[in-house]
Design a protein around this motif. Sequence first.
Motif, PDB file in Angstrom:
ATOM      1  N   MET A 350       0.841  -1.211   0.000  1.00  0.00           N
ATOM      2  CA  MET A 350       0.000   0.000   0.000  1.00  0.00           C
ATOM      3  C   MET A 350       0.877   1.262   0.000  1.00  0.00           C
ATOM      4  O   MET A 350       1.365   1.656  -1.045  1.00  0.00           O
ATOM      5  CB  MET A 350      -0.957  -0.035   1.194  1.00  0.00           C
ATOM      6  N   THR A 351       1.122   1.846   1.184  1.00  0.00           N
ATOM      7  CA  THR A 351       1.807   3.154   1.250  1.00  0.00           C
ATOM      8  C   THR A 351       3.200   3.154   0.636  1.00  0.00           C
ATOM      9  O   THR A 351       3.673   4.175   0.152  1.00  0.00           O
ATOM     10  CB  THR A 351       1.929   3.623   2.721  1.00  0.00           C
ATOM     11  N   HIS A 352       3.901   2.019   0.705  1.00  0.00           N
ATOM     12  CA  HIS A 352       5.283   1.983   0.219  1.00  0.00           C
ATOM     13  C   HIS A 352       5.429   1.138  -1.051  1.00  0.00           C
ATOM     14  O   HIS A 352       6.528   0.696  -1.380  1.00  0.00           O
ATOM     15  CB  HIS A 352       6.225   1.470   1.322  1.00  0.00           C
ATOM     16  N   SER A 353       4.308   0.911  -1.769  1.00  0.00           N
ATOM     17  CA  SER A 353       4.362  -0.003  -2.925  1.00  0.00           C
ATOM     18  C   SER A 353       5.258   0.528  -4.041  1.00  0.00           C
ATOM     19  O   SER A 353       5.792  -0.248  -4.829  1.00  0.00           O
ATOM     20  CB  SER A 353       2.955  -0.296  -3.443  1.00  0.00           C
ATOM     21  N   LYS A 357      12.756  -2.019  -3.371  1.00  0.00           N
ATOM     22  CA  LYS A 357      12.980  -2.989  -2.297  1.00  0.00           C
ATOM     23  C   LYS A 357      14.119  -2.528  -1.391  1.00  0.00           C
ATOM     24  O   LYS A 357      14.056  -2.620  -0.163  1.00  0.00           O
ATOM     25  CB  LYS A 357      13.308  -4.361  -2.895  1.00  0.00           C
ATOM     26  N   GLU A 358      15.163  -1.996  -2.032  1.00  0.00           N
ATOM     27  CA  GLU A 358      16.355  -1.566  -1.306  1.00  0.00           C
ATOM     28  C   GLU A 358      16.018  -0.429  -0.325  1.00  0.00           C
ATOM     29  O   GLU A 358      16.376  -0.470   0.857  1.00  0.00           O
ATOM     30  CB  GLU A 358      17.384  -1.093  -2.342  1.00  0.00           C
ATOM     31  N   ASN A 364      13.455  -0.067   7.067  1.00  0.00           N
ATOM     32  CA  ASN A 364      12.900  -1.188   7.851  1.00  0.00           C
ATOM     33  C   ASN A 364      11.468  -1.532   7.473  1.00  0.00           C
ATOM     34  O   ASN A 364      10.683  -1.993   8.311  1.00  0.00           O
ATOM     35  CB  ASN A 364      12.973  -0.903   9.358  1.00  0.00           C
ATOM     36  N   ILE A 365      11.096  -1.267   6.227  1.00  0.00           N
ATOM     37  CA  ILE A 365       9.760  -1.654   5.750  1.00  0.00           C
ATOM     38  C   ILE A 365       9.914  -3.018   5.073  1.00  0.00           C
ATOM     39  O   ILE A 365      10.286  -3.116   3.904  1.00  0.00           O
ATOM     40  CB  ILE A 365       9.177  -0.624   4.742  1.00  0.00           C
TER      41      ILE A 365
END
Length: 393
Positions: A350-353, A357-358, A364-365
Motif C-alpha cells: 500500500m503506502t510503500h508499494s 525494495k532496497e 525497515n519496511i
Amino acid sequence: MDSKNLQFNSKLIHSGAIKDKFGSVNVPIYQTSTFAFESAEEGEKCFLGESSGYIYTRLGNPTIKSLERCIADLCGGFDAVAVSSGMAAVNTIYMALLSKGDHMISTAAVYGPSRGVMEDHWSRFGVESTYVDTTNLENIKKAIKPNTKMLFLETPANPTLDITDIAGASKIAKEHGLVLVVDNTFASPVLQKPFELGADVVFHSMTKYINGHADVVAGIVVAKTEELYKKLRPMMISLGCNMDPHQAFLVLRGVKTLGIRVERAQENAAKIADYLEKHPKIEWVRYPGLKSHPQHEIAKKQMSGFGSMISFELKGGFESGKTLMNNVHLAALAVSLGGVETLIEHPASMTHSKVSKENKLKANITEGLVRYAVGIEDVNDLIADLEQGLAKC
Ligand code: LCS
C-alpha cells in the motif's frame, strides 16, 4: 477558573473555553472570514497590534484560538498555531526556522512526507538534511555539522515505532544550539510531554488522536517560548495554511474525550500485542509496551503509557500481508490512525508499494510488515477478527 491549575482530563474539557453573553457551554463556530471594526480607530489599533481584536480568519479566529489555547495548555507550551494539516505544521516549522544554507538532522524512520518534502523541495532552496537512526544518540552527534540548526525527532516513529530518548537528544541539541522539534503525533499530549523533556517546538497531526474520529485533517504547532511563537505564527499566516473555524470546532469536540479514548485504545493494544507475540504465524511484534521492544526502557521513562499502534511481521511475507488485508473484517483496510475505529495497513503493498525494495529495507519496511492502529472496540472482537484472518495466511 484558570485552567492552568487543572489536572489533565479537566483541561481537556475546559482549556481554551470562551465565555460569551449567552453562556454557551461549547465554543461557537465563528464561521466568518472577516471581522468588522467598530470604528476607524479600533481598526487602526487592531492593525498596530495594540488591540487583541480579530481582523481576518487567516490571521486568527475565536474558534481556532480556543483550540490553540487548549492544546498549548495541554502540552505546557507558550501558545500554539493551528494549521490545515499535519504536513502544514511540518512545512510551517521548516520555513519559519530554517534558511538557505542551514542543515537539519532527523529520524531515519520519520513519516515519509516529512522527509520527502525536505529532500525533494526544501533542498531546492538550499536547506540540507541528514537522516539517522536517532534511537542511538551517538548517530545524532556524528551527523552535526557547523551549519546544523535543527534536530527534528519523531517518537514513537511511523511505522517502525522506534523510540528516541528526547531528554538525551535535547542535551545534545542544547550543547550545539539546535532547535529541537518533536512530532508528538503517535503519543498525543496524553502520553508524552516533550517540553518537559527539553523540546522547543512540539507538533501534532490532529487528524489522528487529538481529533480522534477520522473525520478531520488538521495540524497544530506548539511553541515553548514567545520568541518561537512569534516566528511560527506569521509564517502560517504568510503560507495561508490556516485552519477553518468548522474544522477547529470538530477538533475541539474530539479533544474532550482524548484522555479516555487513548486509555481505552492502549488497554486494547496491550492485549492484542500479547496475543500477536504468541501467534505462530508472526515473526515479531513491535509495541513499546512489550519487553521485547528495543527501546522499552526509554518508552517507560518518557511516556506515561505505550499507545495503541502496533507493527508486526508475518512469517509468510508479502503474500501473507495481502491475504490478511483481504480477510480482516472488523479492522478497516485504511491508512491513518488514532481514531475510535481500528485500521490495518500493509505498507509493502500500500503506502510503500512504489518504493524500491532496497529503500524499503533501509527504512525497515519489510515485505510482511503490518501496521495495526487499535481503536476502542471490544478487544475480544478485534482478536477474533485477527484470529480468523491469520488462519488464512
Ligand atoms: N506526522 C506523523 C507522525 C504522521 O503519521 C502524519 C500522517 C503526519 C505527520 C502528517 O499529518 P497529516 O497531514 O496527514 O494530518 N500520517 C499518516 C499515516 O500514517 N497514514 O496516513 C497519514
